[in-house]
Motif scaffolding. Structure first.
Motif, PDB file in Angstrom:
ATOM      1  N   UNK A 286       0.920  -1.234  -0.018  1.00 51.96           N
ATOM      2  CA  UNK A 286      -0.076  -0.093   0.086  1.00 51.96           C
ATOM      3  C   UNK A 286       0.767   1.361  -0.115  1.00 51.96           C
ATOM      4  N   UNK A 287       1.814   1.233   0.835  1.00 54.16           N
ATOM      5  CA  UNK A 287       2.878   2.484   0.906  1.00 54.16           C
ATOM      6  C   UNK A 287       3.318   2.668  -0.562  1.00 54.16           C
ATOM      7  N   UNK A 288       3.812   1.597  -1.457  1.00 57.37           N
ATOM      8  CA  UNK A 288       4.347   1.872  -2.713  1.00 57.37           C
ATOM      9  C   UNK A 288       3.226   2.320  -3.375  1.00 57.37           C
ATOM     10  N   UNK A 289       2.048   2.024  -3.525  1.00 56.60           N
ATOM     11  CA  UNK A 289       0.972   2.374  -3.994  1.00 56.60           C
ATOM     12  C   UNK A 289       0.770   3.682  -3.780  1.00 56.60           C
ATOM     13  N   UNK A 290       0.515   4.446  -2.638  1.00 54.30           N
ATOM     14  CA  UNK A 290       0.392   5.737  -2.302  1.00 54.30           C
ATOM     15  C   UNK A 290       1.454   6.369  -2.813  1.00 54.30           C
ATOM     16  N   UNK A 291       2.801   6.065  -2.953  1.00 55.51           N
ATOM     17  CA  UNK A 291       3.945   6.834  -3.178  1.00 55.51           C
ATOM     18  C   UNK A 291       3.832   7.128  -4.301  1.00 55.51           C
ATOM     19  N   UNK A 292       3.300   6.367  -5.247  1.00 58.68           N
ATOM     20  CA  UNK A 292       3.440   6.419  -6.768  1.00 58.68           C
ATOM     21  C   UNK A 292       2.328   6.655  -7.630  1.00 58.68           C
TER      22      UNK A 292
END
Length: 356
Positions: A286-292
C-alpha cells in the motif's frame, strides 16, 4: 435515406450498415450547418464547424447509435419497420453520439489526455486549443435543435426531451463527483472505495450509455418506461461492468486496439483497479501504491503497474468478468418477455471479453 434492412445490416454486412448510418449523419449535419449559415455567414466559421463535427462525432464505435437501432429492431421487428421509423431511430442514436462527442471533448481537456479514437484529442489539434470548449458547447446545442426539428410533432417529444435532460444531469453530476474524488484521492488514496466507484460508474457510464439508448427506442415504440424498471436495473449493471472493463483496458489494453493511451494512473483516477489494489495490498504494498499513484513520472507509473501484476489484478478482473457474466445471464433469463431477453443478451454479448 436508408432502408430498415440496410440499417439492420441484413445481407449487407457491417460496412453497408455504417454507410447507411453515415447517410443519415450527413443529412443531420447539413441541417445544422444550414442553421449556422443563417446565423454566422462567415465561410471560415462554417468550415471549422463542419470539420469539427466530423472529427469528434465520427470515428467511434457508435455503440449508443447502434443500441437505439438494434433495440428498436428487436422490439418492433426489423422486417416491418418503415423508412420513417428507421430514420427517427437513427436520428435519436446520432443525437446520443453528438452528446458523447461533447463529453469526450471536455473530458479529454479535464484529464489532459493525449489521444482519442486513435488520433490526437481535438484540443491538441494545431490552432484548436481551448477553442475546443466552445466547440463542445456548439455540438451540445445541436442536439435540441435536431430533436425539435424531427420530433416536435410526436406524442413522446416531451418524454424524449426529459430523458435527454435527465441523462445529462446525471452524467455531469457524476463527472463532478469523479473530479472531486480524484482531487481528494491525490491527498488521501484511502478515500477510494467500491461504493464511490459504483456511484460514479452508474451515472457517468451505465445510465447514459446503456439505459438511455434503450429508453429512446422504447419511447419510439410507444412504450411506457415505468413498465421497464427491471430492464433498467439490468442495463445499469451491464454498464458498470462495461466501465470496469474500460478501467482494466486503460492499464492492460493495447493502445493499437483501444485507440487511446491510458492515463488513469497518472491522473489519480478512482479506477476499479486501484480500488481492488487498496483491498488486496499489505502495508508495504500500500505504501508503494500511495507513493507512486497519481504521478506522471513514467517510473512511478511502471511501479504501479508492476504492483497490479504482483497482486494478480488481471486474474482478479477475469474472475470478476466470469462471475458477472453468469449472474447477469441468470437475471436476464428470469425475464418473462422473450424479446426483452434477446435485447439484454445482445447488449451483454457485445461487450463480453472485449479488447477495445
Amino acid at each position: 435515406m436508408a432502408t430498415a434492412g440496410a440499417v439492420d445490416g441484413k445481407g449487407t454486412g457491417g460496412t453497408d450498415k455504417m454507410a447507411a448510418l453515415k447517410v443519415i449523419y450527413n443529412k443531420l449535419q447539413a441541417e445544422v450547418l444550414e442553421d449556422h449559415a443563417i446565423e454566422v455567414t462567415h465561410e471560415s466559421a462554417i468550415q471549422w464547424i463542419d470539420r469539427m463535427m466530423d472529427y469528434n462525432v465520427l470515428g467511434g464505435k457508435c455503440n449508443r447509435l447502434l443500441s437505439v437501432i438494434d433495440t428498436y429492431n428487436i422490439l418492433k421487428g426489423a422486417d416491418v419497420i418503415s423508412q420513417e421509423e428507421t430514420f427517427l431511430a437513427c436520428t435519436l442514436g446520432w443525437c446520443m453520439e453528438w452528446l458523447q462527442a461533447v463529453y469526450l471533448m471536455l473530458d479529454d481537456i479535464m484529464d489532459n489526455s493525449q489521444t482519442r479514437r486513435g488520433q490526437p484529442c481535438w484540443f491538441r489539434v494545431p490552432q484548436v486549443g481551448l477553442i475546443a470548449i466552445n466547440d463542445a458547447i456548439i455540438l451540445h446545442n445541436h442536439v435540441p435543435r435536431i430533436l425539435r426539428r424531427h420530433f416536435k410533432t410526436k406524442p413522446y417529444y416531451v418524454d424524449i426531451i426529459d430523458l435527454f435532460n435527465e441523462a445529462e444531469f446525471k452524467a455531469v453530476s457524476s463527472q463532478l463527483l469523479d473530479l472531486i474524488i480524484t482531487h481528494d484521492g491525490r491527498k488521501d488514496l484511502n478515500r477510494y472505495n467500491e461504493t464511490i466507484y459504483r456511484h460514479i460508474a452508474q451515472y457517468k457510464t451505465a445510465y447514459y450509455s446503456f439505459y438511455i439508448p434503450v429508453a429512446c427506442a422504447l419511447l419510439l415504440a410507444g412504450e411506457n418506461l415505468d413498465n421497464f424498471g427491471d430492464v433498467k436495473n439490468i442495463l445499469i449493471e451491464i454498464g458498470i461492468y462495461f466501465q470496469i472493463q474500460d478501467d482494466y483496458l486503460d492499464c492492460f489494453g493495447d493502445p493499437e486496439l483501444t485507440g487511446k493511451i491510458g492515463t488513469d494512473i497518472e491522473e489519480s483516477k478512482c479506477s476499479w483497479l486501484v480500488v481492488q489494489a487498496l483491498e488486496h495490498t499489505d502495508e508495504n504494498q500500500k505504501s508503494i501504491l500511495i507513493e507512486n499513484y497519481g504521478k506522471s513520472d513514467p517510473a512511478c507509473v511502471a511501479k504501479v503497474k508492476d504492483l497490479y501484476k504482483e497482486l494478480n489484478l488481471e486474474l482478479v478482473f477475469r474472475e470478476y468478468e466470469r462471475e458477472t457474466y453468469i449472474k447477469l445471464i441468470g437475471t436476464i433469463e428470469a425475464q418473462l418477455n422473450k424479446a426483452v431477453q434477446t435485447l439484454l443478451k445482445s447488449f451483454l454479448h457485445k461487450i463480453y471479453k472485449r479488447e477495445k
